[in-house]
Design a protein around this motif. Structure first.
Motif, PDB file in Angstrom:
ATOM      1  N   LEU A  63      -4.262   3.212  -0.548  1.00 57.60           N
ATOM      2  CA  LEU A  63      -4.115   3.970   0.690  1.00 57.60           C
ATOM      3  C   LEU A  63      -2.870   3.450   1.403  1.00 57.60           C
ATOM      4  N   ALA A  64      -1.998   4.361   1.833  1.00 61.56           N
ATOM      5  CA  ALA A  64      -0.755   3.960   2.503  1.00 61.56           C
ATOM      6  C   ALA A  64      -0.678   4.628   3.871  1.00 61.56           C
ATOM      7  N   LYS A  65      -0.093   3.912   4.824  1.00 61.16           N
ATOM      8  CA  LYS A  65       0.145   4.474   6.159  1.00 61.16           C
ATOM      9  C   LYS A  65       1.472   3.940   6.679  1.00 61.16           C
ATOM     10  N   LEU A  66       1.960   4.566   7.768  1.00 62.54           N
ATOM     11  CA  LEU A  66       3.283   4.212   8.284  1.00 62.54           C
ATOM     12  C   LEU A  66       3.292   4.343   9.809  1.00 62.54           C
ATOM     13  N   ARG A  67       4.111   3.510  10.434  1.00 62.02           N
ATOM     14  CA  ARG A  67       4.357   3.646  11.864  1.00 62.02           C
ATOM     15  C   ARG A  67       5.836   3.371  12.133  1.00 62.02           C
ATOM     16  N   VAL A  68       6.310   3.863  13.291  1.00 61.44           N
ATOM     17  CA  VAL A  68       7.717   3.663  13.648  1.00 61.44           C
ATOM     18  C   VAL A  68       7.795   2.858  14.942  1.00 61.44           C
ATOM     19  N   LYS A  69       8.923   2.165  15.100  1.00 60.57           N
ATOM     20  CA  LYS A  69       9.124   1.337  16.281  1.00 60.57           C
ATOM     21  C   LYS A  69       9.854   2.125  17.361  1.00 60.57           C
ATOM     22  N   LEU A  70       9.284   2.114  18.577  1.00 62.86           N
ATOM     23  CA  LEU A  70       9.865   2.806  19.724  1.00 62.86           C
ATOM     24  C   LEU A  70      10.308   1.781  20.757  1.00 62.86           C
ATOM     25  N   GLY A  71      10.849   2.269  21.850  1.00 66.63           N
ATOM     26  CA  GLY A  71      11.370   1.347  22.864  1.00 66.63           C
ATOM     27  C   GLY A  71      10.311   0.462  23.479  1.00 66.63           C
ATOM     28  N   ASP A  72       9.100   0.952  23.602  1.00 67.10           N
ATOM     29  CA  ASP A  72       8.031   0.178  24.237  1.00 67.10           C
ATOM     30  C   ASP A  72       7.020  -0.354  23.232  1.00 67.10           C
ATOM     31  N   GLY A  73       7.392  -0.380  21.959  1.00 66.76           N
ATOM     32  CA  GLY A  73       6.474  -0.930  20.947  1.00 66.76           C
ATOM     33  C   GLY A  73       6.362  -0.013  19.740  1.00 66.76           C
ATOM     34  N   TRP A  74       5.291  -0.169  19.008  1.00 65.80           N
ATOM     35  CA  TRP A  74       5.075   0.626  17.796  1.00 65.80           C
ATOM     36  C   TRP A  74       4.283   1.895  18.103  1.00 65.80           C
ATOM     37  N   SER A  75       4.555   2.930  17.341  1.00 70.16           N
ATOM     38  CA  SER A  75       3.772   4.153  17.456  1.00 70.16           C
ATOM     39  C   SER A  75       2.405   3.945  16.814  1.00 70.16           C
ATOM     40  N   GLU A  76       1.572   4.954  16.900  1.00 65.02           N
ATOM     41  CA  GLU A  76       0.293   4.909  16.192  1.00 65.02           C
ATOM     42  C   GLU A  76       0.568   4.999  14.680  1.00 65.02           C
ATOM     43  N   TRP A  77      -0.389   4.516  13.901  1.00 65.00           N
ATOM     44  CA  TRP A  77      -0.277   4.639  12.449  1.00 65.00           C
ATOM     45  C   TRP A  77      -0.471   6.097  12.034  1.00 65.00           C
ATOM     46  N   SER A  78       0.227   6.501  11.006  1.00 65.42           N
ATOM     47  CA  SER A  78       0.020   7.829  10.426  1.00 65.42           C
ATOM     48  C   SER A  78      -1.325   7.852   9.706  1.00 65.42           C
ATOM     49  N   PRO A  79      -1.871   9.040   9.446  1.00 65.69           N
ATOM     50  CA  PRO A  79      -3.098   9.100   8.632  1.00 65.69           C
ATOM     51  C   PRO A  79      -2.821   8.491   7.250  1.00 65.69           C
ATOM     52  N   GLU A  80      -3.831   7.840   6.698  1.00 62.80           N
ATOM     53  CA  GLU A  80      -3.651   7.200   5.391  1.00 62.80           C
ATOM     54  C   GLU A  80      -3.558   8.256   4.283  1.00 62.80           C
ATOM     55  N   ILE A  81      -2.659   7.985   3.361  1.00 61.42           N
ATOM     56  CA  ILE A  81      -2.455   8.859   2.207  1.00 61.42           C
ATOM     57  C   ILE A  81      -2.965   8.137   0.966  1.00 61.42           C
ATOM     58  N   LYS A  82      -3.784   8.836   0.178  1.00 62.86           N
ATOM     59  CA  LYS A  82      -4.345   8.246  -1.027  1.00 62.86           C
ATOM     60  C   LYS A  82      -3.472   8.569  -2.237  1.00 62.86           C
ATOM     61  N   PHE A  83      -3.307   7.596  -3.124  1.00 61.43           N
ATOM     62  CA  PHE A  83      -2.571   7.829  -4.368  1.00 61.43           C
ATOM     63  C   PHE A  83      -3.010   6.803  -5.407  1.00 61.43           C
ATOM     64  N   MET A  84      -2.614   7.013  -6.640  1.00 64.49           N
ATOM     65  CA  MET A  84      -2.926   6.092  -7.727  1.00 64.49           C
ATOM     66  C   MET A  84      -1.646   5.660  -8.430  1.00 64.49           C
ATOM     67  N   CYS A  85      -1.702   4.507  -9.049  1.00 66.13           N
ATOM     68  CA  CYS A  85      -0.608   4.038  -9.896  1.00 66.13           C
ATOM     69  C   CYS A  85      -1.081   4.076 -11.348  1.00 66.13           C
ATOM     70  N   LEU A  86      -0.376   4.821 -12.154  1.00 65.53           N
ATOM     71  CA  LEU A  86      -0.728   4.990 -13.568  1.00 65.53           C
ATOM     72  C   LEU A  86       0.522   4.806 -14.413  1.00 65.53           C
ATOM     73  N   GLU A  87       0.380   4.103 -15.514  1.00 62.91           N
ATOM     74  CA  GLU A  87       1.530   3.851 -16.376  1.00 62.91           C
ATOM     75  C   GLU A  87       2.037   5.159 -16.994  1.00 62.91           C
ATOM     76  N   THR A  88       3.340   5.257 -17.129  1.00 62.62           N
ATOM     77  CA  THR A  88       3.949   6.453 -17.705  1.00 62.62           C
ATOM     78  C   THR A  88       3.407   6.698 -19.111  1.00 62.62           C
ATOM     79  N   PRO A  89       2.939   7.909 -19.381  1.00 64.89           N
ATOM     80  CA  PRO A  89       2.425   8.199 -20.728  1.00 64.89           C
ATOM     81  C   PRO A  89       3.525   8.093 -21.780  1.00 64.89           C
ATOM     82  N   VAL A  90       3.106   7.906 -23.018  1.00 67.97           N
ATOM     83  CA  VAL A  90       4.008   7.923 -24.173  1.00 67.97           C
ATOM     84  C   VAL A  90       3.604   9.110 -25.039  1.00 67.97           C
ATOM     85  N   ILE A  91       4.579   9.970 -25.334  1.00 71.65           N
ATOM     86  CA  ILE A  91       4.327  11.153 -26.155  1.00 71.65           C
ATOM     87  C   ILE A  91       5.310  11.143 -27.320  1.00 71.65           C
TER      88      ILE A  91
END
Length: 367
Positions: A73-101
């Motif tokens: 799960l990944a999320k992101l926030r940006v830095k503003l003049g008065d601090g950090w923004s809220e976190w973005s909604p989490e994005i789900k993903f997987m890491c899989l090795e590149t297939p061999v064909i």
């Protein structure tokens, strides 16, 4: 305060560098962002957090930052003049090795040996990620699509072999074949390979053209072989000190007489992987028994023998304990009469046709 949005993350190979992108439409300009990634488990802690300063709204994950076979799960926030923004909604993903064909239909020299071939792509993936669909595409040498094939579902009995029949290939022309796979977890992978149809199509007519040199009391033999690749051909006479001497007799100064005890042999005809070729032989006074014997090497390998009978010719091929036999058409009263023998090969099936007649240079019926 406007919340940043982390864009969709396609599943990827953790061994490779990967780019994450995001959108931020807030009123304040920002040049700093932070990405946080954790394993997709309840209450898991971040295994990656990094702050980056740039204006590109991109974040580069170095190769091997994460591990293949895991969901994140990944999320992101940006830095503003008065601090950090809220976190973005989490994005789900997987890491899989590149297939061999691998295309097991294409040999190591990127050749195939027919114009109508069933391509088999063999698929492997380290995490045993199943494929839900695949699709073939054929390109020409300029990478222009020649033909796109339907999207197909793997056969449950062989889920890692993807098959497509491709026809009407032109000899000697460079092609590219690609297969695109989509896996259960959305991994998209395309494998492409070049190949050239280089099947050999020889045509032998007349076989031998003897020229009499009366001054030196010698005969020069010329063999006429037309084929795609111009494979070297020369007559080889067994049981002689050299293969350059001429020890044959001639009839009417025009035709060579080949006795059974001293057959004429050719080397490097290049027919081992031929498909759909035609060999045209003109024969006369052929006794019953073995009239032709083809093999990869003299006395070695699998032999293909052509046996003359009273009214027809059979072809025999034996591999181990298995013997295959095909028969030509029947010509009543053939005996020792002159005839043409046409030999066809369709894939690995040999067919023969006998046509009675005297020798001429006309190739009618060879195609």
């Amino acid at each position: 305060m406007t919340q940043p949005i982390l864009n969709y993350i396609a599943n990827f190979d953790a061994n490779n560098e990967h780019k994450l992108s995001f959108v931020y439409l807030g009123a304040e300009r920002t040049s700093t962002h932070m990405v946080s990634i954790r394993e997709n488990k309840p209450n898991s802690k971040p295994i990656y957090e990094k702050t980056v300063i740039n204006y590109d709204k991109e974040h580069i994950l170095d190769g091997k930052t994460l591990k293949n076979g895991y969901s994140y799960l990944a999320k992101l926030r940006v830095k503003l003049g008065d601090g950090w923004s809220e976190w973005s909604p989490e994005i789900k993903f997987m890491c899989l090795e590149t297939p061999v064909i691998e295309f097991d239909t294409i040999d190591k020299k990127n050749f195939i040996y027919t114009n109508d071939v069933q391509f088999d792509a063999v698929y492997r993936q380290a995490q045993s990620e199943a494929v839900v669909s695949y699709q073939y595409t054929l390109y020409d040498q300029q990478h222009v699509v020649v033909k796109g094939y339907p999207t197909r579902t793997p056969n449950p009995l062989s889920p890692n072999i993807f098959t497509e029949r491709i026809s009407d290939l032109i000899k000697g022309k460079l092609y590219y074949v690609a297969v695109k796979v989509i896996t259960k977890h959305g991994l998209v992978h395309v494998h492409e390979q070049q190949f050239t149809p280089q099947y050999i199509v020889p045509s032998i007519s007349g076989i031998l053209q003897p020229k009499l040199n009366e001054k030196d009391a010698q005969i020069t033999i010329e063999a006429f072989l037309k084929q795609m690749l111009g494979t070297p051909v020369k007559p080889f006479i067994p049981n002689r000190p050299t293969d350059s001497d001429d020890h044959y007799t001639y009839w009417q100064n025009d035709y060579v007489v080949i006795p059974k005890d001293n057959p004429l042999m050719f080397t490097k005809l290049g027919m081992a992987k031929a498909s759909d070729f035609v060999v045209k032989l003109w024969c006369m006074d052929v006794s019953n028994g073995v009239m032709l014997d083809w093999s990869p090497e003299l006395g070695k390998g699998t032999h293909i023998r052509f046996i003359k009978h009273d009214n027809y010719i059979t072809c025999e091929k034996q591999f181990g304990k298995i013997k295959s036999r095909t028969r030509s058409n029947i010509v009543e009263g053939l005996g020792l009469k002159p005839f043409y023998l046409y030999i066809y090969v369709h894939e690995y099936r040999i067919e023969m046709r006998i046509v009675e007649g005297l020798h001429s240079d006309d190739d009618e019926g060879a195609n």
